[in-house]
Scaffold this motif. Structure first.
Motif, PDB file in Angstrom:
ATOM      1  N   ALA A 110       0.908  18.501  -9.908  1.00 41.67           N
ATOM      2  CA  ALA A 110       2.284  18.187 -10.288  1.00 41.67           C
ATOM      3  C   ALA A 110       3.191  18.517  -9.114  1.00 41.67           C
ATOM      4  O   ALA A 110       3.149  19.626  -8.583  1.00 41.67           O
ATOM      5  N   SER A 111       4.006  17.566  -8.695  1.00 44.09           N
ATOM      6  CA  SER A 111       4.881  17.810  -7.549  1.00 44.09           C
ATOM      7  C   SER A 111       6.111  18.622  -7.929  1.00 44.09           C
ATOM      8  O   SER A 111       6.798  19.163  -7.063  1.00 44.09           O
ATOM      9  N   ASP A 112       6.403  18.722  -9.244  1.00 41.66           N
ATOM     10  CA  ASP A 112       7.647  19.332  -9.688  1.00 41.66           C
ATOM     11  C   ASP A 112       7.465  20.692 -10.357  1.00 41.66           C
ATOM     12  O   ASP A 112       8.429  21.297 -10.820  1.00 41.66           O
ATOM     13  N   THR A 113       6.216  21.187 -10.444  1.00 40.26           N
ATOM     14  CA  THR A 113       5.934  22.446 -11.131  1.00 40.26           C
ATOM     15  C   THR A 113       5.068  23.322 -10.237  1.00 40.26           C
ATOM     16  O   THR A 113       4.150  22.824  -9.590  1.00 40.26           O
ATOM     17  N   ASN A 114       5.361  24.608 -10.224  1.00 36.34           N
ATOM     18  CA  ASN A 114       4.582  25.565  -9.441  1.00 36.34           C
ATOM     19  C   ASN A 114       3.843  26.530 -10.366  1.00 36.34           C
ATOM     20  O   ASN A 114       4.244  26.763 -11.501  1.00 36.34           O
ATOM     21  N   TYR A 115       2.756  27.073  -9.852  1.00 36.07           N
ATOM     22  CA  TYR A 115       2.017  28.161 -10.511  1.00 36.07           C
ATOM     23  C   TYR A 115       1.571  27.800 -11.932  1.00 36.07           C
ATOM     24  O   TYR A 115       1.927  28.446 -12.906  1.00 36.07           O
ATOM     25  N   ILE A 116       0.779  26.746 -12.021  1.00 39.09           N
ATOM     26  CA  ILE A 116       0.141  26.387 -13.293  1.00 39.09           C
ATOM     27  C   ILE A 116      -1.188  27.133 -13.433  1.00 39.09           C
ATOM     28  O   ILE A 116      -1.516  27.637 -14.503  1.00 39.09           O
ATOM     29  N   VAL A 117      -1.935  27.226 -12.344  1.00 35.17           N
ATOM     30  CA  VAL A 117      -3.249  27.876 -12.347  1.00 35.17           C
ATOM     31  C   VAL A 117      -3.120  29.386 -12.170  1.00 35.17           C
ATOM     32  O   VAL A 117      -3.843  30.165 -12.796  1.00 35.17           O
ATOM     33  N   THR A 118      -2.192  29.806 -11.337  1.00 36.72           N
ATOM     34  CA  THR A 118      -2.086  31.214 -10.950  1.00 36.72           C
ATOM     35  C   THR A 118      -0.694  31.755 -11.258  1.00 36.72           C
ATOM     36  O   THR A 118       0.226  31.000 -11.571  1.00 36.72           O
ATOM     37  N   TYR A 170       9.973  10.062  -6.280  1.00 34.26           N
ATOM     38  CA  TYR A 170       9.323   9.244  -7.310  1.00 34.26           C
ATOM     39  C   TYR A 170       8.516  10.129  -8.260  1.00 34.26           C
ATOM     40  O   TYR A 170       8.579   9.983  -9.484  1.00 34.26           O
ATOM     41  N   LEU A 171       7.772  11.081  -7.717  1.00 33.45           N
ATOM     42  CA  LEU A 171       6.769  11.810  -8.494  1.00 33.45           C
ATOM     43  C   LEU A 171       7.350  12.823  -9.461  1.00 33.45           C
ATOM     44  O   LEU A 171       6.816  13.004 -10.570  1.00 33.45           O
ATOM     45  N   ILE A 210       0.849  -1.190   0.000  1.00 31.69           N
ATOM     46  CA  ILE A 210       0.000   0.000   0.000  1.00 31.69           C
ATOM     47  C   ILE A 210       0.885   1.240   0.000  1.00 31.69           C
ATOM     48  O   ILE A 210       1.740   1.410   0.866  1.00 31.69           O
ATOM     49  N   GLY A 211       0.690   2.107  -0.986  1.00 32.34           N
ATOM     50  CA  GLY A 211       1.467   3.331  -1.084  1.00 32.34           C
ATOM     51  C   GLY A 211       0.578   4.559  -1.026  1.00 32.34           C
ATOM     52  O   GLY A 211      -0.378   4.674  -1.786  1.00 32.34           O
ATOM     53  N   LYS A 212       0.873   5.461  -0.110  1.00 30.77           N
ATOM     54  CA  LYS A 212       0.172   6.744  -0.042  1.00 30.77           C
ATOM     55  C   LYS A 212       0.941   7.734  -0.910  1.00 30.77           C
ATOM     56  O   LYS A 212       2.150   7.903  -0.762  1.00 30.77           O
ATOM     57  N   ILE A 213       0.245   8.412  -1.820  1.00 32.38           N
ATOM     58  CA  ILE A 213       0.886   9.282  -2.796  1.00 32.38           C
ATOM     59  C   ILE A 213       0.800  10.716  -2.283  1.00 32.38           C
ATOM     60  O   ILE A 213      -0.287  11.288  -2.173  1.00 32.38           O
ATOM     61  N   ASP A 214       1.963  11.313  -1.986  1.00 33.73           N
ATOM     62  CA  ASP A 214       2.008  12.543  -1.197  1.00 33.73           C
ATOM     63  C   ASP A 214       2.869  13.603  -1.878  1.00 33.73           C
ATOM     64  O   ASP A 214       4.099  13.553  -1.814  1.00 33.73           O
ATOM     65  N   THR A 215       2.221  14.576  -2.530  1.00 37.46           N
ATOM     66  CA  THR A 215       2.970  15.660  -3.178  1.00 37.46           C
ATOM     67  C   THR A 215       3.635  16.580  -2.166  1.00 37.46           C
ATOM     68  O   THR A 215       4.500  17.385  -2.537  1.00 37.46           O
TER      69      THR A 215
END
Length: 626
Positions: free
Chosen positions: A611-619, A196-197, A63-68
């Motif tokens: 996306a864990s590796d990118t910031n400010y896609i929406v704003t 990983y992400l 069981i893996g919890k996916i955590d950005t």
């Protein structure tokens, strides 16, 4: 403007019910990711993780919890030891060795690289246990680096050794930097973080086991399976997370990490077993042992179900199937029985008959009134439960009068013509017709009216089996499937509007509930209600005082080395792009963190694919963040 996805990933209620609308063209037997965006898999908040280069465990889905919100990936291990062959450090080991190395490198705030650690010639040894057999798998590897985990309760970080190992999710393998730790207090032995992400996957927190969904098996509301040759009847729970299984003479040996017990089948025959103890689960009736139980679901397939053991002698079924096991393997036909063992049918194929697919928690709009709605395994005619109703005659036609709450909490009187009556035992249920909005679809539905039970306070709707020609299917992987929002891409950091303030927040799929920085927290009572006052502030100089009702108190599970703590919970209006919701937010001192708020699952589940590796896609990134 919010950047919307392509049509292939526009998430609506129809898409959630129909996984083929996602960008996929893969067969049911492929191991490659089913749901993809920009050629990267879209992972749910929980997925099955495989240790692909460890032969003894490569076929075991952990069981893996996916955590950005997690900078590193971590996994549970036992007997973790760190040693060095460097003459200057060979007398040190474990925590003392790691701190000596960190101090020599300039402390935890210094910039480290993998090359920084090579001169210290450090080896990490640890043990993994096969969850089904208990077999010890001993592993020795070179140290990749040391992770400094920032504790929320201590100024001194926790040091963990990290190694590099391949991890596979939905057939997608990433050579992952993993820190080793004890995770027995958590439900997931693996926490999938940025190592990983980053550049490898998107995360949608609204789903568990998203990648398992299309090929899930269909099961009925009642089934019979076999465990060690004994027949076990299965019933379904729509509220319990964990599956529980009937067992007698349960004995837990915590020293050996084993559980011995006696199976007792539906036919009364018994069989003794001993299995590895996964961990102890706290329930309302005390602690129960969790084990992986081999469950034969057909002549050709045995599945390993994570269950807790208890005496179910007083119940008609020997297994009560919870949401975790159901989400990993199944989708449930609410009207049929005994689908296992016959012609195997997948969820993907079942969708061809265009059923109504619902989750354990829904809401429906009836004639403009919004009501909670729930699945059923017993009722064919849809049912509206109300506080009371009255049958009278108007213009020589029988009518029924009842009350429903409005959005502001007031009750309004409703009168409808009676189409027919159903007799159930001594009770009479009038049948009426109403205009329904189910997600984005409008339709007329005939439904019966009945009274609430004594312990029920508010009116609610029950989905009868004849709501749709193709039947009603229950998918436990998400909630509120019928009113799901369109998906949109979002960065790990975005600017949110919160109660009139706009500031950068962190999007954290690992957090159940959103959290905000709160200083000077004071709880009190006013007019019999629990209240809390607090001051919000961030390092950009924004400040605002709040006084709000306390709607809950959260007890936060701690990392190893930390103490659990309690936080008051309030409701706040949050807006990100075009998504605006009133959500629960817990209050905590986040003054040591740059980002003063995290948005967790209770906000992100409404459509944010992160996306864990990118910031400010929406704003747009604010000027003061430059």
């Amino acid at each position: 403007m919010m950047k919307k996805m392509s049509l292939a990933l526009a998430l609506s209620s129809a898409l959630l019910a129909t996984p083929l609308a996602w960008s996929q063209s893969l067969s049911a037997t492929t191991q490659a990711p089913i749901y993809q965006l920009d050629d990267k898999p879209v992972l749910g908040r929980v997925e099955s993780v495989h240790y692909s280069d460890i032969p003894e465990l490569s076929d075991v889905p952990f069981i893996g919890k996916i955590d950005t919100g997690a900078d590193t990936t971590s996994m549970h291990a036992d007997n973790i030891h760190v040693t060095s062959s460097n003459p200057e450090y060979k007398e040190l080991k474990d925590d003392k060795l790691m701190w000596a190395i960190v101090d020599d490198l300039g402390g935890t705030n210094a910039k480290w690289t993998v090359e920084s650690f090579k001169p210290y010639q450090v080896t990490v040894s640890f043990t993994l246990h096969h969850p089904y057999t208990g077999e010890e798998v001993k592993i020795t590897d070179d140290l990749d680096r040391i992770s400094a985990i920032r504790s929320r309760t201590s100024e001194k970080p926790i040091l963990r050794p990290t190694v590099k190992m391949p991890m596979t999710i939905a057939g997608h393998t990433v050579d992952t930097v993993v820190n080793l730790t004890k995770r027995t207090q958590f439900s997931a032995p693996v926490l999938i973080g940025k190592t990983y992400l980053d550049n490898n996957a998107w995360v949608f927190a609204g789903y568990d086991y998203l990648q398992e969904q299309p090929n899930a098996q269909m099961i009925g509301k009642k089934e019979t399976v076999s465990i060690e040759g004994l027949p076990y009847k299965v019933s379904i729970s729509t509220s319990s997370r964990y599956t529980n299984v009937h067992a007698l003479n349960i004995k837990v040996d915590k020293k050996k990490q084993q559980v011995s017990f006696t199976l007792e089948g539906e036919n009364g025959k018994r069989h003794s077993m001993t299995l590895p103890l996964i961990r102890m689960l706290k329930t309302s009736k005390g602690e129960r042992p969790l084990v992986y139980l081999p469950v034969k679901v057909s002549e050709t397939e045995t599945q390993q179900w994570l269950v807790y053991l208890r005496d179910r002698s007083g119940f008609s079924s020997q297994i009560r199937l919870g949401k975790d096991v159901a989400s990993q393997h199944f989708v449930i036909d609410t009207d049929r029985e005994n689908l296992l063992g016959g012609v195997e049918k997948s969820f993907k194929n079942a969708l061809k008959s265009k059923p109504l697919v619902i989750s354990p928690q829904e809401s429906v709009n009836i004639d403009g009134y919004s009501l909670p709605a729930y699945p059923t395994f017993t009722v064919k005619t849809p049912l509206l439960r109300v506080n009371g109703f009255e049958l009278t005659t108007k213009d020589k036609k029988e009518v029924v009068t009842f009350y429903l709450p409005t959005s502001n909490g007031k009750e309004e009187k409703i009168t409808k013509p009676v189409l027919k009556k159903l007799k159930v035992g001594d009770a009479v249920r009038p049948v009426v017709e109403g205009d329904f909005i189910l997600g984005d679809k409008e339709t007329s539905v005939k439904f019966a009216i009945d009274l609430l039970e004594k312990d029920q306070q508010q009116p609610f709707f029950v989905f009868g089996h004849n709501m749709a020609k193709g039947g009603v299917l229950l998918n436990t992987r998400a909630d509120h499937l019928l009113d799901a929002q369109p998906l949109f891409k979002a960065g790990h950091i975005e600017v949110a509007e919160v109660e009139g303030l706009s500031f950068p927040v962190k999007l954290d799929t690992g957090a159940d509930v959103s959290s905000i920085n709160a200083q000077n927290i004071k709880q009190f009572e006013k007019d019999g209600k629990k209240m809390v006052s607090f001051n919000y502030e961030n390092d950009a100089g924004m400040k605002k005082a709040f006084t709000k009702p306390v709607v809950d108190v959260m007890r936060i599970t701690a990392k190893k080395g930390e103490k659990a703590n309690e936080r008051p919970v309030v409701e706040m209006h949050v807006k990100l792009g075009e998504l605006e919701k009133k959500i629960r937010v817990n209050l905590q001192d986040r003054s040591r963190f740059h980002y003063s708020m995290i948005l967790g699952k209770n906000f992100l589940k409404h459509g944010a694919v992160v996306a864990s590796d990118t910031n400010y896609i929406v704003t747009e990134k604010p000027d003061y963040e430059e």
